[in-house]
Write an enzyme that holds these catalytic residues in place. Structure first.
Site, short mmCIF file in Angstrom:
data_model
loop_
_atom_site.label_atom_id
_atom_site.label_comp_id
_atom_site.label_asym_id
_atom_site.label_seq_id
_atom_site.Cartn_x
_atom_site.Cartn_y
_atom_site.Cartn_z
N HIS A 253 12.88 7.31 3.22
CA HIS A 253 11.78 6.37 3.37
C HIS A 253 12.31 5.16 4.13
O HIS A 253 13.21 4.49 3.66
CB HIS A 253 11.32 5.97 1.96
CG HIS A 253 10.04 5.23 1.91
ND1 HIS A 253 9.84 4.02 2.53
CD2 HIS A 253 8.87 5.54 1.30
CE1 HIS A 253 8.61 3.62 2.29
NE2 HIS A 253 8.01 4.51 1.56
N HIS B 208 13.21 -1.97 -5.48
CA HIS B 208 14.08 -2.86 -4.73
C HIS B 208 13.99 -4.30 -5.20
O HIS B 208 13.05 -4.69 -5.90
CB HIS B 208 13.82 -2.77 -3.22
CG HIS B 208 12.44 -3.19 -2.81
ND1 HIS B 208 11.33 -2.45 -3.03
CD2 HIS B 208 12.01 -4.29 -2.16
CE1 HIS B 208 10.27 -3.05 -2.54
NE2 HIS B 208 10.65 -4.18 -2.01
N GLU C 125 7.39 -11.35 -0.98
CA GLU C 125 6.35 -10.43 -0.54
C GLU C 125 5.03 -10.73 -1.24
O GLU C 125 4.91 -10.57 -2.45
CB GLU C 125 6.75 -8.99 -0.87
CG GLU C 125 8.13 -8.58 -0.37
CD GLU C 125 8.52 -7.20 -0.86
OE1 GLU C 125 7.71 -6.54 -1.52
OE2 GLU C 125 9.66 -6.79 -0.60
N TYR D 225 -3.49 1.86 -2.98
CA TYR D 225 -2.13 1.72 -2.46
C TYR D 225 -1.23 2.72 -3.16
O TYR D 225 -1.29 2.87 -4.38
CB TYR D 225 -1.66 0.28 -2.68
CG TYR D 225 -0.25 0.01 -2.27
CD1 TYR D 225 0.15 0.11 -0.94
CD2 TYR D 225 0.71 -0.37 -3.22
CE1 TYR D 225 1.46 -0.14 -0.58
CE2 TYR D 225 2.02 -0.63 -2.85
CZ TYR D 225 2.39 -0.51 -1.53
OH TYR D 225 3.68 -0.76 -1.15
N HIS E 256 5.59 -10.51 -5.21
CA HIS E 256 6.94 -10.17 -5.66
C HIS E 256 7.88 -11.11 -4.92
O HIS E 256 8.12 -10.96 -3.73
CB HIS E 256 7.24 -8.69 -5.39
CG HIS E 256 6.26 -7.78 -6.08
ND1 HIS E 256 5.38 -6.99 -5.41
CD2 HIS E 256 5.99 -7.61 -7.39
CE1 HIS E 256 4.62 -6.33 -6.27
NE2 HIS E 256 4.98 -6.69 -7.48
N HIS F 28 11.02 -5.00 -8.17
CA HIS F 28 9.70 -4.37 -8.29
C HIS F 28 9.77 -2.98 -7.69
O HIS F 28 10.81 -2.58 -7.16
CB HIS F 28 8.62 -5.22 -7.62
CG HIS F 28 8.90 -5.53 -6.17
ND1 HIS F 28 9.81 -6.47 -5.77
CD2 HIS F 28 8.40 -4.99 -5.04
CE1 HIS F 28 9.85 -6.52 -4.45
NE2 HIS F 28 9.01 -5.63 -3.98
FE LIG Z 1 8.61 -4.92 -2.05
#
Ligand SMILES: [Fe+2]
Length: 448
Positions: free
Chosen positions: A301, A344, A350, A359, A374, A380
């Protein structure tokens, strides 16, 4: 008024009323011959217009970043100001706005800010959620939600504090600006430059959306690196309006945001009096459905930066003051891969908003019109159902459909406003979305 076709729906290569291109040097005139040929400031301008330069960058900014437009207008802008009075705009906050009684450190999520019966314009309906950096040093940003049910009539506004990136979620807005008219619907975004005067008409309301107020260097298209010359946001899909003007002599107000404070001045005419202009400092809109995402086609990813639409540099290479990142419909095809975003902690902060749909990292709770935050170095990632679902899914090609979320990502920590902490519909139980994540490790090898 019926909704105009978006860029992606238009059967023609051009859209009436707009000029395509990002950062182009445009020229446009609403009356024939209003634009001087071959020079900027003739001794006398045609139609008795006044020549005036609007500088969006320092005079000496490097050529590739230098932005300015020459305006040919009925009155010079100095006639659009008078004595200033400070006015209250208590919901629109600017950085630094650090409330010692609020805790900004945390994973936060909000339901959509509800509409109210109170008459609100695009300006008075602005509700600041977070601020970052410092408006006085032209660093950082603020994230807002706007609620608008009333058009600005004989009321005009501009901000000296930054450009506004407007992301509608519901309703149709029409921005009447000094340099032309932009119609804006959900799935589109607009950038209204610092210093540009405008009023906002609510064409279909009530209207709600998100705004990123960029105190720093202007948004630009990101470098594509090895991706090459195409995909992501393509310059031809950005649209700048053609010249349009108002010759209206009625009592009017101009509100100016300057260093986080609001000032009002009264004048006797419309300040939207630019009959012709040329240059590269201008408002622009973009249809998000023309964004061509690039992603994983075998395994793993990539970082979400692969979905950057626009980036506002901070001066430190590769570290944005703000990235505007889009999570839209796309195919998921990676093999042997946990496909949603990984867990992460990020030095960047963010703030996400949902324009429509679901989402993929948060199947429930992050709803259209909702916001999540976040912050810098706050962990998160997928909630428990998303983790279990993605860990056990059959990895056939899957189309993520009917989904459009975005992120305002900044290098600066984002601080909650009192509105965000106490009045907006904060989900008290958001942190519990990770409650179901189990310890699987028991010291023995093998998949768990
Ligand atoms: Fe994030």
């Amino acid at each position: 008024m019926t909704r105009e076709m978006t860029r992606a729906e238009s059967p023609m290569g051009t859209t009436p009323g707009y000029m395509p291109g990002f950062g182009n040097d445009f020229e446009t005139e609403a009356l024939p011959g209003a634009l001087p040929r071959g020079q900027n400031s003739p001794q006398k301008c045609n139609y008795g217009l006044y020549a005036e330069q609007l500088s969006g960058t320092a005079f000496t900014a490097p050529r590739g970043q230098n932005e300015r437009s020459w305006c040919y207008r009925i009155r010079p802008s100095v006639k659009h100001t008078g004595r200033f009075e400070k006015i209250d705009m208590p919901w629109w906050r600017s950085a630094p706005n650090i409330d010692p009684d609020l805790i900004s450190l945390g994973q936060y999520r909000w339901d959509p800010v509800p509409y109210t019966d109170a008459p609100l314009t695009f300006v008075t309906g602005m509700r600041t959620m977070t601020t970052a950096g410092d408006v006085n040093t032209q660093t950082g940003m603020a994230a807002h939600i706007y609620l608008a049910n009333n058009s600005m009539e004989d009321e005009y506004f501009y901000s000296a504090d930054g450009e506004l990136l407007v992301v509608p979620q519901e309703g149709l807005l029409r921005f009447h600006t000094e340099l032309g008219t932009i119609d804006l619907a959900p799935k589109e975004i607009a950038i209204i430059p610092r210093g540009l005067v405008y009023r906002v008409e609510v064409v279909e309301g009530p209207a709600r959306g998100f705004v990123c107020e960029n105190y720093g260097q202007k948004f630009d298209l990101p470098n594509r690196g090895p991706i090459g010359a195409n995909c992501l946001a393509n310059p031809r899909d950005f649209l700048t309006p053609v010249a349009a003007f108002e010759d209206r002599e009625v009592p009017s107000t101009v509100t100016i945001k300057w260093c986080g404070q609001f000032h009002q001045t009264k004048i006797g005419h419309s300040p939207l009096d630019v009959v012709a202009w040329h240059g590269n400092y201008a408002p622009v809109k973009y249809d998000l459905t023309t964004y061509s995402p690039v992603g994983a086609i075998l395994f793993d990813h990539p970082d979400p930066s692969i979905f950057t639409v626009l980036t506002a540099p901070s001066g430190q290479e590769g570290t944005a003051n703000i990235d505007f990142v889009l999570f839209r419909e796309r195919w998921m095809v990676a093999e042997n891969t946990f496909r949603p975003p990984w867990y992460h902690k990020n030095v960047m902060s963010e703030l996400m908003g949902n324009i429509y749909g679901q989402y993929d990292a948060k199947p429930k709770g992050f709803v259209p019109g909702g916001v999540s935050l976040h912050n810098c170095m706050l962990p998160h990632g997928p909630d428990a159902p998303a983790f279990e679902g993605a860990s056990n899914a059959e990895l056939a090609p899957v189309k993520l459909d009917n989904t459009m979320s975005f992120m305002f990502e900044t290098r600066f920590p984002q601080h909650l406003t009192a509105f965000a902490a106490k009045e907006a519909p904060l989900q008290d139980d958001y942190i519990s979305c990770w409650d179901g994540i189990e310890k699987k490790f028991d010291g023995t090898p093998g998949e768990k």
